[in-house]
Scaffold this motif. Sequence first.
Motif, PDB file in Angstrom:
ATOM      1  N   GLU A   1       0.824  -1.218   0.000  1.00 33.96           N
ATOM      2  CA  GLU A   1       0.000   0.000   0.000  1.00 33.96           C
ATOM      3  C   GLU A   1       0.858   1.268   0.000  1.00 33.96           C
ATOM      4  OE1 GLU A   1      -2.746  -0.090   3.203  1.00 33.96           O
ATOM      5  OE2 GLU A   1      -3.808  -1.870   2.480  1.00 33.96           O
ATOM      6  N   LEU A   2       2.052   1.196   0.566  1.00 25.20           N
ATOM      7  CA  LEU A   2       2.910   2.376   0.660  1.00 25.20           C
ATOM      8  C   LEU A   2       3.624   2.669  -0.655  1.00 25.20           C
ATOM      9  CD1 LEU A   2       4.488   1.792   4.198  1.00 25.20           C
ATOM     10  CD2 LEU A   2       2.556   3.266   3.583  1.00 25.20           C
ATOM     11  N   ARG A   3       3.843   1.621  -1.466  1.00 25.53           N
ATOM     12  CA  ARG A   3       4.510   1.805  -2.760  1.00 25.53           C
ATOM     13  C   ARG A   3       3.667   1.176  -3.875  1.00 25.53           C
ATOM     14  NH1 ARG A   3      10.519  -0.260  -2.501  1.00 25.53           N
ATOM     15  NH2 ARG A   3       9.514  -2.042  -1.529  1.00 25.53           N
ATOM     16  N   PRO A   4       2.609   1.853  -4.278  1.00 22.88           N
ATOM     17  CA  PRO A   4       1.692   1.268  -5.274  1.00 22.88           C
ATOM     18  C   PRO A   4       2.344   0.952  -6.613  1.00 22.88           C
ATOM     19  CG  PRO A   4       1.159   3.592  -4.859  1.00 22.88           C
ATOM     20  CD  PRO A   4       2.139   3.171  -3.821  1.00 22.88           C
ATOM     21  N   VAL A   5       3.463   1.634  -6.946  1.00 25.47           N
ATOM     22  CA  VAL A   5       4.119   1.340  -8.228  1.00 25.47           C
ATOM     23  C   VAL A   5       4.626  -0.099  -8.289  1.00 25.47           C
ATOM     24  CG1 VAL A   5       4.785   3.719  -8.728  1.00 25.47           C
ATOM     25  CG2 VAL A   5       6.338   2.262  -7.401  1.00 25.47           C
ATOM     26  N   MET A   6       4.845  -0.714  -7.118  1.00 28.18           N
ATOM     27  CA  MET A   6       5.335  -2.097  -7.089  1.00 28.18           C
ATOM     28  C   MET A   6       4.210  -3.117  -7.275  1.00 28.18           C
ATOM     29  SD  MET A   6       8.519  -1.405  -6.587  1.00 28.18           S
ATOM     30  CE  MET A   6       9.350  -2.909  -6.096  1.00 28.18           C
ATOM     31  N   ASN A   7       2.977  -2.637  -7.277  1.00 30.47           N
ATOM     32  CA  ASN A   7       1.832  -3.551  -7.333  1.00 30.47           C
ATOM     33  C   ASN A   7       1.390  -3.883  -8.761  1.00 30.47           C
ATOM     34  OD1 ASN A   7       1.926  -3.305  -4.584  1.00 30.47           O
ATOM     35  ND2 ASN A   7       0.204  -1.902  -4.439  1.00 30.47           N
ATOM     36  N   GLY A   8       2.230  -3.551  -9.734  1.00 27.11           N
ATOM     37  CA  GLY A   8       1.876  -3.825 -11.117  1.00 27.11           C
ATOM     38  C   GLY A   8       3.073  -4.294 -11.912  1.00 27.11           C
ATOM     39  N   ILE A   9       2.843  -4.534 -13.197  1.00 34.30           N
ATOM     40  CA  ILE A   9       3.904  -4.954 -14.114  1.00 34.30           C
ATOM     41  C   ILE A   9       4.388  -3.732 -14.881  1.00 34.30           C
ATOM     42  CG2 ILE A   9       4.468  -6.402 -16.105  1.00 34.30           C
ATOM     43  CD1 ILE A   9       2.221  -8.299 -15.218  1.00 34.30           C
ATOM     44  N   PHE A  10       5.670  -3.479 -14.813  1.00 30.50           N
ATOM     45  CA  PHE A  10       6.270  -2.365 -15.547  1.00 30.50           C
ATOM     46  C   PHE A  10       6.521  -2.821 -16.978  1.00 30.50           C
ATOM     47  CE2 PHE A  10      10.246   0.147 -16.586  1.00 30.50           C
ATOM     48  CZ  PHE A  10       9.586   1.357 -16.747  1.00 30.50           C
ATOM     49  N   VAL A  11       5.865  -2.170 -17.928  1.00 31.09           N
ATOM     50  CA  VAL A  11       6.000  -2.520 -19.345  1.00 31.09           C
ATOM     51  C   VAL A  11       6.804  -1.419 -20.019  1.00 31.09           C
ATOM     52  CG1 VAL A  11       4.783  -3.103 -21.481  1.00 31.09           C
ATOM     53  CG2 VAL A  11       3.767  -3.699 -19.265  1.00 31.09           C
ATOM     54  N   GLU A  12       7.942  -1.798 -20.575  1.00 30.69           N
ATOM     55  CA  GLU A  12       8.868  -0.842 -21.171  1.00 30.69           C
ATOM     56  C   GLU A  12       8.990  -1.122 -22.665  1.00 30.69           C
ATOM     57  OE1 GLU A  12      12.963   1.137 -19.456  1.00 30.69           O
ATOM     58  OE2 GLU A  12      12.822  -1.046 -19.466  1.00 30.69           O
ATOM     59  N   LEU A  13       8.547  -0.175 -23.477  1.00 30.48           N
ATOM     60  CA  LEU A  13       8.611  -0.321 -24.922  1.00 30.48           C
ATOM     61  C   LEU A  13       9.856   0.382 -25.431  1.00 30.48           C
ATOM     62  CD1 LEU A  13       5.437  -0.054 -24.016  1.00 30.48           C
ATOM     63  CD2 LEU A  13       5.049  -0.075 -26.464  1.00 30.48           C
ATOM     64  N   GLY A  14      10.748  -0.379 -26.053  1.00 24.67           N
ATOM     65  CA  GLY A  14      11.994   0.188 -26.560  1.00 24.67           C
ATOM     66  C   GLY A  14      12.106   0.036 -28.064  1.00 24.67           C
ATOM     67  N   ASN A  15      13.140   0.642 -28.628  1.00 23.87           N
ATOM     68  CA  ASN A  15      13.377   0.538 -30.069  1.00 23.87           C
ATOM     69  C   ASN A  15      13.868  -0.847 -30.475  1.00 23.87           C
ATOM     70  OD1 ASN A  15      14.672   3.853 -29.809  1.00 23.87           O
ATOM     71  ND2 ASN A  15      12.638   3.282 -30.497  1.00 23.87           N
TER      72      ASN A  15
END
Length: 376
Positions: free
Chosen positions: A153-167
Amino acid sequence: MKFVVSSTELLSHLNAISKVISSKNTLPILDNYLFQLEDNRLTITASDLESTLITSIELDNTEGTGDVAVPAKLLNDTLKEFPEQPLTFQINGENSAIDIYSENGKFSIVGQNGEDFPELPELKEEATATIDVNHDVLLNGITKTLFATADDELRPVMNGIFVELGNDDLTFVASDAHKLVRYKRADAKAEVESSFILPKKPAALLRNLLPKEEFDVKLQFDDKNAFFTLSNYKLICRLVEGNYPSYNSVIPTNNSNRMIVDRLELFNTIKRVSVFANQASNLVKLHIDDNQLVVSAQDVDFSISAVERLKCQYEGDEIEIGFKSTFLLEILSNLSSSDVKVELSDPTRAGLLLPAEKEFDEEDVLMLLMPMMINA
């Protein structure tokens, strides 16, 4: 309005989108499906405000147009009891009364005004990214990383999947601070570099929908929402706001100790030995030397212990390192190769677990696990 639809086809579509409906909705209208009839097409929407799933069915026999909110649980429970047969839905636009006619009977439901259903978010024209992603790439990226997301709850960014679109590639990352998974695909790339954090719930919804998909998925997103367009479904979800931590900085490099071992043998050994671990810590010790891996655990409070030996290929110095067995088992069960490569530097630094052989040439899978302190 009036339409005729197959009972099993309707139930199949409803089952797929019903998972988005929350058991604790803040708005009573969200306990309903939104039915919209127009041009011989029935569009059905389910939402919890954060995530919205839309599906549509082409119909041959329709009269009129309009929309109505239909109680979701009642409709699902009713349709489950029907054998395959055509059902006729007749909806009174004035009072939202719904009559369902089967081959042998009539079922009456009280709906709600479809206009009370929340409006769907729309993509902002500015700062919008669009990419077509292979359905298997998206499915593998979500499947390999979803288990490693946090509940913080304190770090909501960790509660999902980080999707990184690169070249050059498409990267999926998830971490709960104890374990980290990075899944890269070189056969998927974007013209413009961008990224977003996909929440856990819509990721799980996509994981259920994608196995039935045969075509590329159209992915569009701005700074607030992501839109996934499949053949028969569309998912709209609110993204997690914030900046994802710099995950590459925690991945250790130059690991001088490398072991290759049969993944299934290691998994089964840890499962057996961990029964004897302390229930509070779930600590298992790995002692590696001279092409032999010794897995051990003990619970001093109950005077129980277990030791098993495995053959492995090992290059490096003698090392003993401790891991939480539940995390180790999770990682091993989410690697698909027959052999697993374990890279270690020292007992205080994270260990890397990699597939010894790639499932796809374009695939790069890395799983990281933080060690536990071994009490002398």
